[in-house]
Design an enzyme around this catalytic site. Structure first.
Site, mmCIF file in Angstrom:
data_model
loop_
_atom_site.group_PDB
_atom_site.id
_atom_site.type_symbol
_atom_site.label_atom_id
_atom_site.label_comp_id
_atom_site.label_asym_id
_atom_site.label_seq_id
_atom_site.Cartn_x
_atom_site.Cartn_y
_atom_site.Cartn_z
ATOM 1 N N HIS A 1 0.841 -1.201 0.000
ATOM 2 C CA HIS A 1 0.000 0.000 0.000
ATOM 3 C C HIS A 1 0.876 1.252 0.000
ATOM 4 C CE1 HIS A 1 -3.591 2.352 1.619
ATOM 5 N NE2 HIS A 1 -2.577 3.152 1.921
ATOM 6 N N GLU A 2 1.823 1.310 0.934
ATOM 7 C CA GLU A 2 2.661 2.514 1.034
ATOM 8 C C GLU A 2 3.555 2.656 -0.203
ATOM 9 O OE1 GLU A 2 1.791 4.589 3.069
ATOM 10 O OE2 GLU A 2 0.649 3.343 4.462
ATOM 11 N N HIS B 1 -5.704 6.415 -2.721
ATOM 12 C CA HIS B 1 -6.597 5.425 -2.124
ATOM 13 C C HIS B 1 -7.740 5.119 -3.092
ATOM 14 C CE1 HIS B 1 -4.914 6.950 1.872
ATOM 15 N NE2 HIS B 1 -4.374 5.777 1.603
ATOM 16 N N HIS C 1 1.639 4.106 -3.048
ATOM 17 C CA HIS C 1 1.551 5.571 -3.004
ATOM 18 C C HIS C 1 2.780 6.179 -3.671
ATOM 19 C CE1 HIS C 1 -2.059 6.012 -0.727
ATOM 20 N NE2 HIS C 1 -1.583 5.633 0.448
ATOM 21 N N TYR D 1 -9.409 1.668 1.881
ATOM 22 C CA TYR D 1 -9.559 1.681 3.336
ATOM 23 C C TYR D 1 -10.468 0.536 3.774
ATOM 24 C CZ TYR D 1 -7.741 6.423 4.378
ATOM 25 O OH TYR D 1 -6.972 7.526 4.577
HETATM 26 ZN ZN ZN Z 1 -2.567 5.169 2.194
#
Ligand code: ZN
Length: 366
Positions: free
Chosen positions: A112-113, A122, A116, A165
């Site tokens: 996830h990171e 997201h 980015h 999320y």
């Molecule tokens: Zn995030």
């Protein structure tokens, strides 16, 4: 430079709010078609943390053209920090990414990171998100649940993305969700097991990778070569990553017909015990007509590679997989002993006995 925290874990420099919609935020592609990123791992990391990070990044490298390589002279690179956060896209120079924190060491959280840093926002911030989720503003205590003018790459909204999320993230009240899928509120959202099939497709599309990669994240399923049972195309190279949470993986071929060649150097299938082509080989280049032995991956990932050359095709293959807790011959309604005998008979037909021995050895009923 003024830095703002956005949506909880993204650091943005002011004026750069458009997400995925930022060509200059992408990492450059080298002449060999690979996007090379050099992650510096700081000395504070324990061996287990290093191996978790390496495993999570390896999955990205296996399935896309984004490769994580040792830094030599690159001026733009990432280095791993404490925390659970990232800048959005490439910002230039030495760029930190927080991958080390309790609750941020799941494979999907690390990915996830890093996603980015590759330029992804997201999932629930997509411009079209209101067709797929309802934001429960009254339950949100923090974070930013706004939409952005995103470039959605022509690919569908993905509830199972590592970039989505969870339903209860940033909730002010236990049990009160902040995000509810519509129209079906019971669809699971926010997994961190690892890249979804669409996560992989989006990286490959954003970075214009020439990759045929598939993720099979369910506890059982089946897959086939392209066009099966019609002949597979020439010059194809596809990967299937099977990932079952904390489980061994059984794989069986129900049909198998690939162009025969000496050493299987033309068309072949190759299977790895892990998530990369550097993992131990379970089945080396194999071609011709089946049947193949059943295979067992000892960990939670198995990688299947299929390659065809520029001439002569065949119908290809169909395979199924399931969790390691079941016997591969479950469908035989025989006694436990005769199932074990049946497996032993099959075992004699093939040279690759080691994997069957492995599965037999750990079989609870046998
Ligand atoms: Zn995030």
């Amino acid at each position: 430079i003024e830095i703002v925290v956005y949506e909880g874990d993204i650091l943005l420099r002011r004026g750069r709010r458009s997400a995925i919609n930022c060509e200059s935020c992408l990492w450059p592609k080298s002449q060999d078609g690979l996007v090379k990123i050099s992650p510096g791992l700081l000395l504070f990391l324990a061996m287990t943390e290093r191996s978790w990070i390496a495993d999570a990044l390896q999955e990205i490298s296996t399935l896309t053209c984004v490769q994580f390589v040792n830094r030599t002279t690159e001026t733009d690179y990432v280095y791993v920090e404490h925390g659970c956060w990232s800048y959005f896209g490439k910002i230039g120079g030495r760029q930190a990414v927080g991958l080390v924190k309790n609750g941020c060491m799941d494979k999907g959280a690390i990915q996830h990171e890093m996603n980015h840093a590759l330029g992804f926002i997201h999932e629930q911030a997509r411009s079209d998100r209101d067709r797929f989720v309802k934001i429960m503003w009254e339950h949100i205590v923090a974070g930013n649940f706004g939409k952005v003018n995103s470039k959605n790459l022509g690919l569908p909204y993905d509830y199972s993305s590592v970039m989505h999320y969870g339903a209860y993230d940033f909730s002010s009240t236990p049990g009160k969700p902040t995000i509810v899928p519509v129209p079906n509120p019971s669809v699971p959202i926010g997994q961190r097991e690892g890249l979804s099939n669409l996560d992989v497709a989006k990286i490959n599309k954003l970075y214009k990778c020439n990759c045929c990669s598939n993720v099979l994240p369910k506890s059982k399923g089946s897959f086939t070569s392209v066009n099966y049972p019609s002949p597979y195309p020439n010059n194809s190279n596809c990967l299937w990553l099977i990932r079952i949470h904390r489980s061994k993986i059984f794989l069986q071929f129900e049909a198998f017909d690939l162009q025969h060649s000496s050493d299987c150097s033309s068309d072949y299938i190759k299977i790895y015990n892990g998530n990369s082509k550097n993992s131990p080989v379970l089945l080396d280049k194999y071609c011709g007509k089946g049947p193949l032995p059943s295979l067992v991956a000892s960990g939670s990932t198995m990688l299947v590679e299929f390659t065809s050359d520029e001439s002569i095709t065949a119908t290809g293959f169909r395979a199924s997989y399931h969790r390691g807790t079941n016997t591969p011959l479950q469908s035989l309604e025989n006694s436990i002993n005769s199932i074990c005998m049946e497996e032993l008979k099959i075992l004699n037909m093939y040279s690759r006995v080691v994997f069957f021995c492995y599965s037999l050895h750990f079989h609870s009923n046998c």
